[in-house]
Design a protein around this motif. Structure first.
Motif, PDB file in Angstrom:
ATOM      1  N   LYS A 102      50.311  53.977  59.700  1.00  5.34           N
ATOM      2  CA  LYS A 102      50.707  55.366  59.956  1.00  5.34           C
ATOM      3  C   LYS A 102      50.882  55.629  61.448  1.00  5.34           C
ATOM      4  CE  LYS A 102      49.164  60.133  59.242  1.00  5.34           C
ATOM      5  NZ  LYS A 102      48.079  61.004  58.713  1.00  5.34           N
ATOM      6  N   TRP A 103      49.962  55.079  62.260  1.00  4.42           N
ATOM      7  CA  TRP A 103      50.035  55.335  63.706  1.00  4.42           C
ATOM      8  C   TRP A 103      51.292  54.734  64.323  1.00  4.42           C
ATOM      9  CZ3 TRP A 103      50.045  50.438  65.455  1.00  4.42           C
ATOM     10  CH2 TRP A 103      49.281  49.476  64.785  1.00  4.42           C
ATOM     11  N   HIS A 104      51.861  53.682  63.695  1.00  9.07           N
ATOM     12  CA  HIS A 104      53.084  53.091  64.221  1.00  9.07           C
ATOM     13  C   HIS A 104      54.273  54.039  64.030  1.00  9.07           C
ATOM     14  CE1 HIS A 104      55.903  50.088  65.512  1.00  9.07           C
ATOM     15  NE2 HIS A 104      56.486  50.013  64.325  1.00  9.07           N
ATOM     16  N   TYR A 105      54.340  54.674  62.861  1.00 10.14           N
ATOM     17  CA  TYR A 105      55.399  55.669  62.616  1.00 10.14           C
ATOM     18  C   TYR A 105      55.278  56.833  63.607  1.00 10.14           C
ATOM     19  CZ  TYR A 105      56.397  53.317  58.176  1.00 10.14           C
ATOM     20  OH  TYR A 105      56.744  52.399  57.226  1.00 10.14           O
ATOM     21  N   GLU A 106      54.045  57.255  63.866  1.00 10.09           N
ATOM     22  CA  GLU A 106      53.835  58.352  64.820  1.00 10.09           C
ATOM     23  C   GLU A 106      54.277  57.947  66.225  1.00 10.09           C
ATOM     24  OE1 GLU A 106      49.700  59.133  64.372  1.00 10.09           O
ATOM     25  OE2 GLU A 106      49.937  60.250  62.481  1.00 10.09           O
ATOM     26  N   ASN A 107      54.004  56.697  66.602  1.00  9.97           N
ATOM     27  CA  ASN A 107      54.431  56.214  67.921  1.00  9.97           C
ATOM     28  C   ASN A 107      55.957  56.180  68.026  1.00  9.97           C
ATOM     29  OD1 ASN A 107      51.851  55.861  68.964  1.00  9.97           O
ATOM     30  ND2 ASN A 107      51.678  53.778  68.186  1.00  9.97           N
ATOM     31  N   GLN A 109      58.062  58.060  66.419  1.00 11.29           N
ATOM     32  CA  GLN A 109      58.547  59.440  66.518  1.00 11.29           C
ATOM     33  C   GLN A 109      58.385  59.965  67.946  1.00 11.29           C
ATOM     34  OE1 GLN A 109      56.424  61.695  63.568  1.00 11.29           O
ATOM     35  NE2 GLN A 109      57.667  60.938  61.862  1.00 11.29           N
ATOM     36  N   ARG A 110      57.271  59.633  68.562  1.00  4.09           N
ATOM     37  CA  ARG A 110      57.049  60.075  69.933  1.00  4.09           C
ATOM     38  C   ARG A 110      58.028  59.421  70.902  1.00  4.09           C
ATOM     39  NH1 ARG A 110      52.777  57.775  70.874  1.00  4.09           N
ATOM     40  NH2 ARG A 110      53.376  56.438  72.609  1.00  4.09           N
ATOM     41  N   ASN A 254      52.416  51.996  75.018  1.00  6.20           N
ATOM     42  CA  ASN A 254      52.183  53.299  74.396  1.00  6.20           C
ATOM     43  C   ASN A 254      51.235  54.179  75.208  1.00  6.20           C
ATOM     44  OD1 ASN A 254      53.462  53.871  71.706  1.00  6.20           O
ATOM     45  ND2 ASN A 254      52.741  51.794  71.341  1.00  6.20           N
TER      46      ASN A 254
END
Length: 311
Positions: A102-107, A109-110, A254
Motif C-alpha cells: 500500500k505504501w508503494h502506491y501512496e509513494n 501518487q506523491r 523518497n
C-alpha cells in the motif's frame, strides 16, 4: 543552537561528569538495594525483589512478542522485489497487475504530484569498509557481498579504509584486495588512515571520517553531485543483504529531506555464530532479537555498526 559534540576530557565540567556518572550509579544502586533493605527491613526487600522480577517477566514477554512480530515483518520485506519498485518509482507508474504494498502506491501518487529530488537511477552508493588487522578471510566475503547486491556495481564506489597502525601487512592486504576487485566497481580505492592525528580518538570513527574527506575530494574532482551519493559505513565483517542497497535507494529517494536523514539497517549477529563459543552464541542471538525489536520502534533508534547517510 547548542553544541552537541562530545567534549574532550579536559573540557568536561562537573555537570557533564555528573550526568555521565548517573546511569552507572543508578544501576549499581538498584543492584545493591535488596542487600541494604534486607538489613533494614526484610519485608521491604522481599517486595522490592518480587516487583523487580515481575517487571522483568513482563518485559521479557513484551520483547519475545515484539521480536516474533519483527521477524515476520523483516521476512515480508525481504520477499519484495525492490529493484522493480525502484524502477516504478523512477517512472511513476506500475506496468503490470501484480499486487504491491500500500505504501508503494501512496509513494507513486506523491511522486506524480511532486517529482523526486533524486531518481533511483541517479543514486551512487559509496561503501566504506573499515579495517585494521582483520584477515583476508574476513574482508573478502564482505567485499563480495557488496558486489553480489541486487544493484549495479558500476554505481558503487568502494573504499577500503585501513589503519596505518595495522602495519605493512594490513596495507599490503588492502592494496591487493582493491587491485583484485577494482574492475567490479565504478571506483575502488584503499585509503590509509594515519596514526597520531591531533585531537583524534583511536577507533573506527576517525578512520571512516578520514576516508570520507578523501571521498569528498574525489567527488569534487569528478564533478559528482553529493546529493546523489549515499555513504554506507561497514565493519570489516559485515555482510549486507543483497537487497540492502536497493532498499536504501528507495528510502533515500523518497526522503523529504535526504541531507538530514540517517538510515539504520537491522543488524543480525549470525555470520560466524556456529564457530563462536556457546555463551557468545546466546549473546549474539539476544542482540539479534534486540535489533529486530528496535526496528519496530523507530523513535528509539540510533546509529551503530553499519549505517548510511547522504554525502
Amino acid at each position: 543552537m547548542h553544541d552537541i559534540e562530545i567534549p574532550y576530557e579536559a573540557d568536561r565540567g562537573w555537570r557533564y561528569r555528573l550526568f555521565e556518572i548517573l546511569p552507572g550509579a543508578v544501576t549499581w544502586s538498584l543492584l545493591a538495594l535488596p542487600f541494604v533493605l534486607s538489613v533494614v527491613n526484610v519485608t521491604a526487600a522481599a517486595i522490592f525483589v518480587l516487583a523487580y522480577l515481575l517487571i522483568y517477566i513482563i518485559r521479557a514477554l513484551a520483547v519475545a512478542i515484539t521480536a516474533v512480530r519483527g521477524y515476520r515483518v523483516m521476512h515480508k520485506y525481504q520477499r519484495i522485489d525492490w529493484p522493480r519498485l525502484n524502477e516504478e518509482l523512477e517512472y511513476g507508474k506500475i506496468e503490470d497487475d501484480t499486487r504491491r504494498p500500500k505504501w508503494h502506491y501512496e509513494n507513486l501518487q506523491r511522486v506524480s504530484a511532486q517529482p523526486l529530488k533524486i531518481k533511483p537511477s541517479e543514486v551512487i552508493h559509496a561503501v566504506i569498509i573499515a579495517t585494521v588487522r582483520e584477515t583476508r578471510e574476513i574482508l573478502e566475503p564482505t567485499i563480495e557481498s557488496v558486489i553480489n547486491s541486487a544493484y549495479d556495481a558500476k554505481q558503487i564506489i568502494l573504499i577500503l579504509a585501513y589503519e596505518e597502525r595495522g602495519g605493512e601487512a594490513t596495507e599490503k592486504q588492502a592494496l591487493e584486495l582493491i587491485e583484485q576487485y577494482r574492475d567490479n566497481f565504478m571506483y575502488a580505492t584503499a585509503i590509509k588512515h594515519p596514526r597520531g592525528i591531533p585531537g583524534e580518538i583511536i577507533g573506527k570513527g576517525g578512520n571512516i571520517t578520514y576516508a570520507g574527506w578523501k571521498l569528498k575530494r574525489y567527488l569534487e574532482e569528478q564533478k559528482i553531485d553529493p546529493l546523489k551519493v549515499i555513504v554506507t559505513t561497514l565493519d570489516a565483517d559485515n555482510r549486507p543483504h543483497r537487497y540492502y542497497l536497493p532498499v536504501l535507494t528507495y528510502a533515500y529517494c523518497n526522503c523529504e529531506d535526504p541531507v538530514r536523514a540517517s538510515f539504520q539497517p537491522v543488524a543480525m549477529y549470525t555470520n560466524n555464530i556456529w564457530d563462536a563459543p556457546a555463551p557468545m552464541r546466546v549473546v549474539a542471538t539476544g542482540n539479534s532479537f534486540s535489533s529486530i525489536m528496535l526496528a519496530l520502534r523507530p523513535h528509539v533508534l540510533r546509529n551503530f555498526s553499519s549505517h548510511a547517510q547522504g554525502m
